[in-house]
Scaffold this motif. Sequence first.
Motif, PDB file in Angstrom:
ATOM      1  N   TRP A  89       0.808  -1.212   0.000  1.00  0.00           N
ATOM      2  CA  TRP A  89       0.000   0.000   0.000  1.00  0.00           C
ATOM      3  C   TRP A  89       0.846   1.269   0.000  1.00  0.00           C
ATOM      4  O   TRP A  89       0.352   2.356  -0.333  1.00  0.00           O
ATOM      5  CB  TRP A  89      -0.924   0.017   1.225  1.00  0.00           C
ATOM      6  N   PHE A  90       2.125   1.165   0.377  1.00  0.00           N
ATOM      7  CA  PHE A  90       2.970   2.358   0.478  1.00  0.00           C
ATOM      8  C   PHE A  90       3.143   3.033  -0.880  1.00  0.00           C
ATOM      9  O   PHE A  90       3.041   4.258  -0.995  1.00  0.00           O
ATOM     10  CB  PHE A  90       4.326   1.961   1.057  1.00  0.00           C
ATOM     11  N   VAL A  91       3.389   2.248  -1.902  1.00  0.00           N
ATOM     12  CA  VAL A  91       3.591   2.799  -3.240  1.00  0.00           C
ATOM     13  C   VAL A  91       2.324   3.457  -3.784  1.00  0.00           C
ATOM     14  O   VAL A  91       2.374   4.598  -4.267  1.00  0.00           O
ATOM     15  CB  VAL A  91       4.116   1.716  -4.200  1.00  0.00           C
ATOM     16  N   PRO A  92       1.146   2.798  -3.729  1.00  0.00           N
ATOM     17  CA  PRO A  92      -0.077   3.477  -4.172  1.00  0.00           C
ATOM     18  C   PRO A  92      -0.379   4.751  -3.378  1.00  0.00           C
ATOM     19  O   PRO A  92      -0.905   5.720  -3.928  1.00  0.00           O
ATOM     20  CB  PRO A  92      -1.168   2.426  -3.955  1.00  0.00           C
ATOM     21  N   GLY A  93      -0.030   4.737  -2.074  1.00  0.00           N
ATOM     22  CA  GLY A  93      -0.237   5.938  -1.273  1.00  0.00           C
ATOM     23  C   GLY A  93       0.595   7.098  -1.781  1.00  0.00           C
ATOM     24  O   GLY A  93       0.089   8.229  -1.929  1.00  0.00           O
ATOM     25  N   LEU A  94       1.870   6.855  -2.061  1.00  0.00           N
ATOM     26  CA  LEU A  94       2.737   7.909  -2.593  1.00  0.00           C
ATOM     27  C   LEU A  94       2.279   8.352  -3.980  1.00  0.00           C
ATOM     28  O   LEU A  94       2.326   9.542  -4.309  1.00  0.00           O
ATOM     29  CB  LEU A  94       4.184   7.405  -2.658  1.00  0.00           C
ATOM     30  N   THR A  95       1.841   7.404  -4.787  1.00  0.00           N
ATOM     31  CA  THR A  95       1.391   7.735  -6.140  1.00  0.00           C
ATOM     32  C   THR A  95       0.141   8.609  -6.109  1.00  0.00           C
ATOM     33  O   THR A  95       0.023   9.582  -6.870  1.00  0.00           O
ATOM     34  CB  THR A  95       1.106   6.449  -6.935  1.00  0.00           C
ATOM     35  N   THR A  96      -0.786   8.273  -5.231  1.00  0.00           N
ATOM     36  CA  THR A  96      -2.005   9.082  -5.097  1.00  0.00           C
ATOM     37  C   THR A  96      -1.666  10.497  -4.657  1.00  0.00           C
ATOM     38  O   THR A  96      -2.209  11.478  -5.192  1.00  0.00           O
ATOM     39  CB  THR A  96      -2.963   8.433  -4.086  1.00  0.00           C
ATOM     40  N   GLU A  97      -0.791  10.594  -3.674  1.00  0.00           N
ATOM     41  CA  GLU A  97      -0.350  11.921  -3.227  1.00  0.00           C
ATOM     42  C   GLU A  97       0.266  12.697  -4.379  1.00  0.00           C
ATOM     43  O   GLU A  97      -0.031  13.890  -4.575  1.00  0.00           O
ATOM     44  CB  GLU A  97       0.666  11.767  -2.100  1.00  0.00           C
ATOM     45  N   ALA A  98       1.130  12.055  -5.148  1.00  0.00           N
ATOM     46  CA  ALA A  98       1.797  12.715  -6.268  1.00  0.00           C
ATOM     47  C   ALA A  98       0.792  13.211  -7.304  1.00  0.00           C
ATOM     48  O   ALA A  98       0.925  14.326  -7.838  1.00  0.00           O
ATOM     49  CB  ALA A  98       2.802  11.765  -6.915  1.00  0.00           C
ATOM     50  N   VAL A 224       8.272   4.976  -7.152  1.00  0.00           N
ATOM     51  CA  VAL A 224       8.901   4.111  -8.152  1.00  0.00           C
ATOM     52  C   VAL A 224      10.078   3.359  -7.534  1.00  0.00           C
ATOM     53  O   VAL A 224      10.266   2.158  -7.775  1.00  0.00           O
ATOM     54  CB  VAL A 224       9.376   4.939  -9.359  1.00  0.00           C
ATOM     55  N   VAL A 225      10.869   4.052  -6.718  1.00  0.00           N
ATOM     56  CA  VAL A 225      12.030   3.418  -6.086  1.00  0.00           C
ATOM     57  C   VAL A 225      11.590   2.262  -5.194  1.00  0.00           C
ATOM     58  O   VAL A 225      12.152   1.160  -5.257  1.00  0.00           O
ATOM     59  CB  VAL A 225      12.834   4.453  -5.276  1.00  0.00           C
ATOM     60  N   PHE A 226      10.576   2.501  -4.362  1.00  0.00           N
ATOM     61  CA  PHE A 226      10.123   1.437  -3.465  1.00  0.00           C
ATOM     62  C   PHE A 226       9.396   0.331  -4.221  1.00  0.00           C
ATOM     63  O   PHE A 226       9.439  -0.827  -3.804  1.00  0.00           O
ATOM     64  CB  PHE A 226       9.233   2.023  -2.365  1.00  0.00           C
ATOM     65  N   TRP A 227       8.749   0.659  -5.320  1.00  0.00           N
ATOM     66  CA  TRP A 227       8.106  -0.371  -6.132  1.00  0.00           C
ATOM     67  C   TRP A 227       9.151  -1.297  -6.760  1.00  0.00           C
ATOM     68  O   TRP A 227       8.934  -2.503  -6.897  1.00  0.00           O
ATOM     69  CB  TRP A 227       7.277   0.281  -7.223  1.00  0.00           C
ATOM     70  N   ALA A 228      10.301  -0.715  -7.122  1.00  0.00           N
ATOM     71  CA  ALA A 228      11.348  -1.495  -7.784  1.00  0.00           C
ATOM     72  C   ALA A 228      12.178  -2.328  -6.805  1.00  0.00           C
ATOM     73  O   ALA A 228      12.931  -3.196  -7.241  1.00  0.00           O
ATOM     74  CB  ALA A 228      12.267  -0.562  -8.570  1.00  0.00           C
ATOM     75  N   MET A 229      12.046  -2.072  -5.523  1.00  0.00           N
ATOM     76  CA  MET A 229      12.834  -2.825  -4.551  1.00  0.00           C
ATOM     77  C   MET A 229      12.364  -4.278  -4.474  1.00  0.00           C
ATOM     78  O   MET A 229      11.173  -4.557  -4.614  1.00  0.00           O
ATOM     79  CB  MET A 229      12.708  -2.180  -3.162  1.00  0.00           C
ATOM     80  N   PRO A 230      13.295  -5.206  -4.230  1.00  0.00           N
ATOM     81  CA  PRO A 230      12.917  -6.615  -4.074  1.00  0.00           C
ATOM     82  C   PRO A 230      11.931  -6.800  -2.930  1.00  0.00           C
ATOM     83  O   PRO A 230      12.133  -6.277  -1.836  1.00  0.00           O
ATOM     84  CB  PRO A 230      14.254  -7.309  -3.772  1.00  0.00           C
ATOM     85  N   ARG A 231      10.858  -7.526  -3.179  1.00  0.00           N
ATOM     86  CA  ARG A 231       9.787  -7.680  -2.201  1.00  0.00           C
ATOM     87  C   ARG A 231      10.277  -8.352  -0.914  1.00  0.00           C
ATOM     88  O   ARG A 231       9.966  -7.905   0.190  1.00  0.00           O
ATOM     89  CB  ARG A 231       8.652  -8.493  -2.808  1.00  0.00           C
ATOM     90  N   ARG A 232      11.030  -9.425  -1.025  1.00  0.00           N
ATOM     91  CA  ARG A 232      11.396 -10.199   0.152  1.00  0.00           C
ATOM     92  C   ARG A 232      12.320  -9.433   1.100  1.00  0.00           C
ATOM     93  O   ARG A 232      12.270  -9.627   2.312  1.00  0.00           O
ATOM     94  CB  ARG A 232      12.056 -11.510  -0.267  1.00  0.00           C
ATOM     95  N   ARG A 233      13.192  -8.626   0.533  1.00  0.00           N
ATOM     96  CA  ARG A 233      14.200  -7.957   1.357  1.00  0.00           C
ATOM     97  C   ARG A 233      13.720  -6.636   1.945  1.00  0.00           C
ATOM     98  O   ARG A 233      14.253  -6.177   2.958  1.00  0.00           O
ATOM     99  CB  ARG A 233      15.465  -7.703   0.528  1.00  0.00           C
ATOM    100  N   THR A 234      12.774  -6.021   1.329  1.00  0.00           N
ATOM    101  CA  THR A 234      12.400  -4.656   1.739  1.00  0.00           C
ATOM    102  C   THR A 234      10.957  -4.507   2.196  1.00  0.00           C
ATOM    103  O   THR A 234      10.555  -3.390   2.531  1.00  0.00           O
ATOM    104  CB  THR A 234      12.659  -3.681   0.575  1.00  0.00           C
TER     105      THR A 234
END
Length: 238
Positions: A89-98, A224-234
Amino acid sequence: MKPKAGVGLTSAMVVLTLTTGMIEAVSFLVLGPTFTAVQTGNLLFLAFALIGAAELSPAAAGVSLAGFVVGAVAGSLFEAYVDIHGRRWFVPGLTTEALLLGCGGLVAWRISADEPGGPVTGHHLLVIALVAAAMGVRNVTTMRVQVPDVPTTVSTRPLTALLGGLVPAADRRIGSGPRVEGRRFVSVGAMFAGGLLGAWLLHEAVRPAVLLLVPAASALVLGVVFWAMPRRRTWEPD
Protein backbone atom coordinates in the motif's frame (compact mmCIF):
# COMPACT_ATOMS: atom_id res chain seq x y z
CA MET A 1 2.57 -5.23 3.20
CA LYS A 2 4.63 -2.30 4.43
CA PRO A 3 8.25 -1.29 3.82
CA LYS A 4 10.76 -2.47 6.37
CA ALA A 5 12.26 0.07 8.74
CA GLY A 6 15.74 1.20 7.85
CA VAL A 7 17.86 3.98 6.44
CA GLY A 8 16.07 3.93 3.09
CA LEU A 9 12.61 4.38 4.56
CA THR A 10 13.78 7.04 7.01
CA SER A 11 15.49 8.92 4.17
CA ALA A 12 12.26 8.84 2.17
CA MET A 13 10.35 10.31 5.10
CA VAL A 14 12.94 13.07 5.45
CA VAL A 15 12.53 13.95 1.77
CA LEU A 16 8.76 14.18 2.24
CA THR A 17 9.32 16.41 5.28
CA LEU A 18 11.47 18.73 3.17
CA THR A 19 8.73 18.97 0.54
CA THR A 20 6.18 19.78 3.24
CA GLY A 21 8.08 22.98 3.97
CA MET A 22 7.97 23.91 0.28
CA ILE A 23 4.27 23.15 0.03
CA GLU A 24 3.41 25.22 3.08
CA ALA A 25 5.45 28.13 1.71
CA VAL A 26 3.10 28.19 -1.28
CA SER A 27 -0.01 27.62 0.84
CA PHE A 28 0.76 30.35 3.34
CA LEU A 29 2.52 32.96 1.20
CA VAL A 30 0.51 32.68 -2.03
CA LEU A 31 -2.73 30.72 -1.74
CA GLY A 32 -4.15 31.73 1.61
CA PRO A 33 -2.71 32.52 3.95
CA THR A 34 -3.54 29.02 5.11
CA PHE A 35 -1.85 25.71 5.78
CA THR A 36 -2.57 22.51 3.89
CA ALA A 37 -0.42 20.03 5.83
CA VAL A 38 -0.16 21.53 9.32
CA GLN A 39 -3.84 21.39 10.13
CA THR A 40 -3.30 22.49 13.74
CA GLY A 41 -2.32 25.90 12.46
CA ASN A 42 -5.10 25.80 9.89
CA LEU A 43 -7.74 25.09 12.55
CA LEU A 44 -6.57 28.16 14.44
CA PHE A 45 -6.60 30.22 11.24
CA LEU A 46 -10.19 29.13 10.66
CA ALA A 47 -11.15 30.08 14.21
CA PHE A 48 -9.46 33.48 13.88
CA ALA A 49 -10.97 34.12 10.45
CA LEU A 50 -14.48 33.35 11.63
CA ILE A 51 -14.35 36.23 14.08
CA GLY A 52 -13.04 38.59 11.41
CA ALA A 53 -9.27 38.54 11.92
CA ALA A 54 -7.63 40.73 9.31
CA GLU A 55 -6.08 39.13 6.23
CA LEU A 56 -7.35 35.65 7.02
CA SER A 57 -9.82 33.92 4.73
CA PRO A 58 -12.39 31.61 6.32
CA ALA A 59 -13.01 30.14 2.86
CA ALA A 60 -9.33 29.23 2.38
CA ALA A 61 -9.02 27.71 5.84
CA GLY A 62 -12.33 25.88 5.54
CA VAL A 63 -11.56 24.46 2.10
CA SER A 64 -8.13 23.33 3.30
CA LEU A 65 -9.64 21.52 6.26
CA ALA A 66 -12.34 19.93 4.09
CA GLY A 67 -9.79 18.82 1.50
CA PHE A 68 -7.58 17.33 4.18
CA VAL A 69 -10.51 15.41 5.68
CA VAL A 70 -11.48 14.00 2.29
CA GLY A 71 -7.88 13.03 1.55
CA ALA A 72 -7.36 11.38 4.93
CA VAL A 73 -10.62 9.40 4.79
CA ALA A 74 -10.17 8.37 1.17
CA GLY A 75 -6.51 7.54 1.78
CA SER A 76 -7.37 5.37 4.76
CA LEU A 77 -10.00 3.43 2.83
CA PHE A 78 -7.81 3.05 -0.24
CA GLU A 79 -4.67 1.93 1.56
CA ALA A 80 -6.65 -0.44 3.77
CA TYR A 81 -8.25 -1.97 0.67
CA VAL A 82 -4.86 -2.48 -0.97
CA ASP A 83 -3.47 -3.92 2.26
CA ILE A 84 -6.35 -6.37 2.68
CA HIS A 85 -5.54 -7.80 -0.73
CA GLY A 86 -1.94 -8.42 0.33
CA ARG A 87 -0.41 -5.71 -1.81
CA ARG A 88 2.11 -2.99 -1.03
CA TRP A 89 0.00 0.00 0.00
CA PHE A 90 2.97 2.36 0.48
CA VAL A 91 3.59 2.80 -3.24
CA PRO A 92 -0.08 3.48 -4.17
CA GLY A 93 -0.24 5.94 -1.27
CA LEU A 94 2.74 7.91 -2.59
CA THR A 95 1.39 7.74 -6.14
CA THR A 96 -2.01 9.08 -5.10
CA GLU A 97 -0.35 11.92 -3.23
CA ALA A 98 1.80 12.71 -6.27
CA LEU A 99 -1.22 12.81 -8.58
CA LEU A 100 -3.13 15.17 -6.32
CA LEU A 101 -0.13 17.47 -5.92
CA GLY A 102 0.47 17.34 -9.65
CA CYS A 103 -3.13 18.35 -10.36
CA GLY A 104 -2.79 21.18 -7.87
CA GLY A 105 0.40 22.33 -9.57
CA LEU A 106 -1.19 22.23 -13.01
CA VAL A 107 -4.17 24.28 -11.84
CA ALA A 108 -1.81 26.76 -10.16
CA TRP A 109 0.11 27.04 -13.43
CA ARG A 110 -3.01 28.35 -15.15
CA ILE A 111 -3.89 31.02 -12.61
CA SER A 112 -2.25 34.36 -11.98
CA ALA A 113 -1.33 33.69 -8.36
CA ASP A 114 2.38 34.31 -8.62
CA GLU A 115 2.52 37.20 -6.18
CA PRO A 116 1.95 36.86 -2.41
CA GLY A 117 -0.95 38.75 -0.92
CA GLY A 118 -3.35 38.50 -3.85
CA PRO A 119 -7.09 37.94 -3.45
CA VAL A 120 -8.30 34.40 -2.85
CA THR A 121 -10.25 33.24 -5.91
CA GLY A 122 -12.10 30.08 -6.79
CA HIS A 123 -9.00 28.81 -8.56
CA HIS A 124 -6.98 29.38 -5.40
CA LEU A 125 -9.52 27.37 -3.44
CA LEU A 126 -9.32 24.52 -5.94
CA VAL A 127 -5.54 24.36 -5.59
CA ILE A 128 -5.86 24.49 -1.81
CA ALA A 129 -8.38 21.62 -1.85
CA LEU A 130 -6.17 19.44 -4.06
CA VAL A 131 -3.01 20.06 -2.07
CA ALA A 132 -4.78 19.59 1.27
CA ALA A 133 -6.24 16.30 0.02
CA ALA A 134 -2.74 15.19 -0.95
CA MET A 135 -1.52 16.05 2.53
CA GLY A 136 -4.39 14.09 4.03
CA VAL A 137 -3.27 11.04 2.07
CA ARG A 138 0.34 11.65 3.10
CA ASN A 139 -0.57 11.76 6.77
CA VAL A 140 -2.33 8.41 6.49
CA THR A 141 0.66 6.92 4.69
CA THR A 142 3.23 8.17 7.17
CA MET A 143 1.15 7.12 10.16
CA ARG A 144 0.92 3.61 8.75
CA VAL A 145 4.67 3.52 8.10
CA GLN A 146 5.44 4.68 11.67
CA VAL A 147 9.00 5.93 11.26
CA PRO A 148 9.91 7.28 14.74
CA ASP A 149 10.35 11.06 15.01
CA VAL A 150 9.72 11.70 11.30
CA PRO A 151 5.97 12.42 10.90
CA THR A 152 6.71 14.48 7.71
CA THR A 153 4.04 17.16 8.28
CA VAL A 154 4.72 18.44 11.83
CA SER A 155 7.86 19.19 13.82
CA THR A 156 6.58 19.83 17.33
CA ARG A 157 6.92 16.24 18.55
CA PRO A 158 10.38 15.57 17.06
CA LEU A 159 11.60 18.95 18.34
CA THR A 160 10.27 18.20 21.83
CA ALA A 161 11.82 14.75 21.75
CA LEU A 162 15.11 16.21 20.51
CA LEU A 163 15.26 18.70 23.37
CA GLY A 164 14.04 16.18 25.93
CA GLY A 165 16.61 13.63 24.85
CA LEU A 166 19.42 16.11 25.43
CA VAL A 167 18.57 16.38 29.14
CA PRO A 168 20.77 13.98 31.16
CA ALA A 169 17.93 12.98 33.48
CA ALA A 170 15.33 12.64 30.69
CA ASP A 171 12.60 10.02 30.86
CA ARG A 172 13.84 6.84 29.21
CA ARG A 173 10.61 6.62 27.27
CA ILE A 174 11.73 9.65 25.28
CA GLY A 175 14.80 7.82 24.08
CA SER A 176 18.26 9.21 23.44
CA GLY A 177 21.54 8.42 21.79
CA PRO A 178 23.40 9.76 18.74
CA ARG A 179 21.33 7.83 16.20
CA VAL A 180 17.97 8.78 17.70
CA GLU A 181 18.92 12.40 18.29
CA GLY A 182 20.38 12.63 14.81
CA ARG A 183 17.14 11.44 13.25
CA ARG A 184 15.16 14.00 15.23
CA PHE A 185 17.56 16.78 14.28
CA VAL A 186 17.34 15.90 10.60
CA SER A 187 13.53 15.76 10.78
CA VAL A 188 13.28 19.24 12.28
CA GLY A 189 16.00 20.59 10.00
CA ALA A 190 14.29 19.22 6.89
CA MET A 191 11.06 21.04 7.70
CA PHE A 192 12.93 24.31 8.26
CA ALA A 193 15.04 23.85 5.14
CA GLY A 194 11.97 23.13 3.03
CA GLY A 195 10.21 26.25 4.24
CA LEU A 196 13.34 28.34 3.75
CA LEU A 197 13.87 26.96 0.24
CA GLY A 198 10.23 27.47 -0.71
CA ALA A 199 10.13 31.06 0.55
CA TRP A 200 13.43 31.86 -1.18
CA LEU A 201 12.30 30.43 -4.50
CA LEU A 202 9.08 32.45 -4.32
CA HIS A 203 11.14 35.54 -3.51
CA GLU A 204 13.24 34.81 -6.60
CA ALA A 205 10.06 34.79 -8.72
CA VAL A 206 9.86 31.03 -9.23
CA ARG A 207 6.26 30.18 -10.03
CA PRO A 208 4.28 28.61 -7.18
CA ALA A 209 3.21 25.82 -9.52
CA VAL A 210 6.83 24.69 -9.76
CA LEU A 211 7.04 24.44 -5.97
CA LEU A 212 4.04 22.11 -6.05
CA LEU A 213 5.22 20.04 -9.01
CA VAL A 214 8.60 19.37 -7.39
CA PRO A 215 7.03 17.66 -4.32
CA ALA A 216 4.70 15.78 -6.67
CA ALA A 217 7.67 14.50 -8.66
CA SER A 218 9.53 13.65 -5.45
CA ALA A 219 6.66 11.53 -4.14
CA LEU A 220 6.32 9.81 -7.50
CA VAL A 221 10.04 9.03 -7.69
CA LEU A 222 10.01 7.64 -4.15
CA GLY A 223 7.06 5.45 -5.10
CA VAL A 224 8.90 4.11 -8.15
CA VAL A 225 12.03 3.42 -6.09
CA PHE A 226 10.12 1.44 -3.46
CA TRP A 227 8.11 -0.37 -6.13
CA ALA A 228 11.35 -1.50 -7.78
CA MET A 229 12.83 -2.83 -4.55
CA PRO A 230 12.92 -6.61 -4.07
CA ARG A 231 9.79 -7.68 -2.20
CA ARG A 232 11.40 -10.20 0.15
CA ARG A 233 14.20 -7.96 1.36
CA THR A 234 12.40 -4.66 1.74
CA TRP A 235 8.79 -5.48 2.62
CA GLU A 236 7.10 -7.16 5.55
CA PRO A 237 3.51 -7.95 6.62
CA ASP A 238 1.64 -5.25 8.57
